[in-house]
Design a protein around this motif. Sequence first.
Motif, short mmCIF file in Angstrom:
data_model
loop_
_atom_site.label_atom_id
_atom_site.label_comp_id
_atom_site.label_asym_id
_atom_site.label_seq_id
_atom_site.Cartn_x
_atom_site.Cartn_y
_atom_site.Cartn_z
N HIS A 261 35.42 37.99 59.69
CA HIS A 261 34.94 36.89 60.52
C HIS A 261 33.45 36.63 60.26
O HIS A 261 33.01 35.47 60.23
N GLU A 262 32.69 37.68 60.04
CA GLU A 262 31.25 37.52 59.78
C GLU A 262 31.03 36.77 58.47
O GLU A 262 30.14 35.90 58.38
N GLU A 263 31.84 37.06 57.45
CA GLU A 263 31.70 36.34 56.18
C GLU A 263 32.08 34.88 56.33
O GLU A 263 31.47 34.00 55.70
N ILE A 264 33.08 34.61 57.15
CA ILE A 264 33.48 33.22 57.39
C ILE A 264 32.37 32.47 58.12
O ILE A 264 32.05 31.32 57.79
N GLU A 265 31.76 33.10 59.11
CA GLU A 265 30.65 32.47 59.82
C GLU A 265 29.48 32.19 58.88
O GLU A 265 28.85 31.13 58.96
N GLU A 266 29.18 33.13 58.00
CA GLU A 266 28.08 32.94 57.06
C GLU A 266 28.37 31.76 56.13
O GLU A 266 27.47 30.94 55.85
N ALA A 267 29.60 31.66 55.64
CA ALA A 267 29.97 30.53 54.79
C ALA A 267 29.86 29.22 55.56
O ALA A 267 29.41 28.19 55.02
N ALA A 268 30.25 29.23 56.84
CA ALA A 268 30.16 28.03 57.66
C ALA A 268 28.71 27.62 57.88
O ALA A 268 28.37 26.43 57.88
N ARG A 269 27.81 28.59 58.07
CA ARG A 269 26.37 28.27 58.23
C ARG A 269 25.83 27.64 56.95
O ARG A 269 25.09 26.64 57.00
N LEU A 270 26.17 28.22 55.81
CA LEU A 270 25.70 27.68 54.54
C LEU A 270 26.23 26.27 54.30
O LEU A 270 25.58 25.46 53.64
N ALA A 271 27.42 26.00 54.82
CA ALA A 271 28.04 24.68 54.65
C ALA A 271 27.66 23.71 55.76
O ALA A 271 28.23 22.61 55.83
N HIS B 143 28.65 25.39 61.03
CA HIS B 143 28.73 26.40 62.09
C HIS B 143 28.44 25.80 63.46
O HIS B 143 29.14 26.08 64.44
N ASP B 144 27.42 24.93 63.54
CA ASP B 144 27.02 24.38 64.83
C ASP B 144 28.11 23.51 65.44
O ASP B 144 28.43 23.63 66.64
N PHE B 145 28.71 22.61 64.66
CA PHE B 145 29.74 21.74 65.25
C PHE B 145 31.01 22.54 65.57
O PHE B 145 31.75 22.19 66.50
N ILE B 146 31.27 23.62 64.83
CA ILE B 146 32.44 24.46 65.14
C ILE B 146 32.28 25.10 66.51
O ILE B 146 33.23 25.16 67.31
N LEU B 147 31.07 25.60 66.81
CA LEU B 147 30.84 26.24 68.11
C LEU B 147 30.99 25.27 69.27
O LEU B 147 31.27 25.69 70.41
N LYS B 148 30.83 23.98 69.03
CA LYS B 148 30.98 22.98 70.09
C LYS B 148 32.44 22.62 70.36
O LYS B 148 32.74 21.94 71.34
N LEU B 149 33.34 23.06 69.48
CA LEU B 149 34.77 22.78 69.68
C LEU B 149 35.31 23.64 70.82
O LEU B 149 34.73 24.68 71.15
N PRO B 150 36.44 23.24 71.45
CA PRO B 150 36.94 23.94 72.64
C PRO B 150 37.10 25.44 72.48
O PRO B 150 36.71 26.21 73.35
#
Length: 579
Positions: A436-446, A449-456
């Motif tokens: 999960h940490e690697e997925i979050e890091e890839a999402a930040r680089l892409a 990450h911010d819009f994902i955290l705003k999802l339900p």
Amino acid sequence: MNILRNLTADNPRSLVKPVFYTTVANLAGVIPFVLLVEAVRLFFTPFVHPAIPLDTARLWWVCGGLAVSLVLLFACETLASRSQFRDAYSAAADGRTRLAEHLRKLSLGYLNKRDPGDLANMMMGDFAMLEHGISHVVPQMIGAAVMPVLALIGLFFLDWRLALSLFAAMPVAILLVLLTSGIQRKLGSQHIQAKIEASNRLQEYLNGIRVIKAYNLTGERFVRLDRSFRELMRQSIRLEGLLGPIVLSAIACFRVGLTLMVTAGVHLLLGGSLDVITFAAFLIIGTRIFDPLTTALAGYAQFRYLEQAGERIVQLLREPIMQGERQPPADHDIELKQVTFGYLDQPVLRDVSVSMPAGSFTALVGLSGSGKSTILRLIARFYDPDKGMVTMGGEDIRAMDPEALLRKVSMVFQDVYLFQDTIEGNIRFGRSDATHEEIEEAARLACCHDFILKLPQGYDTMVGEGGSTLSGGEKQRISIARAMLKNAPIILLDEATASLDPENEAEIQKAIDRLVRGRTVIVVAHRLKTVQHADQIVVLDQGRIVEQGRHDELLSSNGLYARLWRRQHDAGMLSAGLG
């Protein structure tokens, strides 16, 4: 043997247990009738031979045997039923998985020739028919075919004259069925094609429902769907209407044997050459023999129909997959050498040669239809060239394992497809063992990450099929996160920012800049300003390379690239693209 392979999607072993237990159950079903014949013999013997008393002890044993045989029959029927259904559904599930895996290994060129509705109907509809065949048709037919053979042998020793009369009409019935098998196959093929057409038109209707509503293509104006359904109705009626008389005629021929046996038995009985007990045995066992035969014959037309459905699956399973066993080299130079390629006999690339050194940034530009995206697909080996070759590290990629080759490549397309899964699950397609940490890091680089955290539910939010619950920019960033997680040395970008608004384009451009660092990058671009710093720009026109060089060199040569650049600049569309 080919028929059994077709009926089981090339897995005839799935029939072994269902056929065995069904045959055992059919044989167990004869035991009560054999015991009943013995009971009749015991009852009638004192009347035929008054000197012989009724053997009550033996009669009690027969009654006990009847009770045991019913329990045995119940056990055999239960085993047969469980085996039929369990093996049928297992064979269909395994077959669907095997077919899906086979489809993944076929070239896109072959898949593009097949209608998606046809493949979907094969995956679900044809396998559903095979499930029914393995559970309800094939074991019963084979079990029923064993019965008359064993019965004929046993009854022949009891009285050969009545045995022959009982089965005298069977060759005629079999001949009738075999002579009409061509008609059955033709009718079945036409019905299957009508089903495929109806499925295709339904899928077309559902996929294009927005266009249909927008242009009011409803009612009488949209006739293709209605026409396909009515053709399916017509073929269904035709199939049943023409095959019904054939099957009924064959069943009548079978039943004639019982009439012949009764007639011969009465004649022999009146002539004194046949005793009542033997005649009664034939009457009891004969009626029992014809029940499974009639059932089997009634299912023969369905048997042939199911065999045609299975034949389609087997033919697809035997379609040759993309070959190659060698592992890709460590060197990631990409080169096209005199490559010619076309879709469905329509040429797209003509004698294209270009070298893309490892670690370089190559941009492919040109008007729509010039072959830019096709080059990316050839590099990823979605297709193989018609002529020439594509090499990696100097080696022809056709000799490489397609899956090993794709592990070297990350791709980001303009039209992103997301699966009906969570956000995290869609990003994890880049690398299945990622944390999960690697997925979050890839999402930040892409930059997602911010819009994902705003999802339900954040990363656990379910995505609609195809990514329908997200915007185009959000899907693009998730696709880039997926590519970053994969961390492949070769990056293929197919117009990844062509249809985005300026805000989303800026975010995605940042993500792309991070993605391409230190990698071999090939980009298809409409927005020329995004590639003006490329190491080389390859300009295509009608499938040929017409220019090649850096941005300043191409502008000074005043060719097609310079015209495209000025067109975008003069029209104020450097951020809007060519359209």
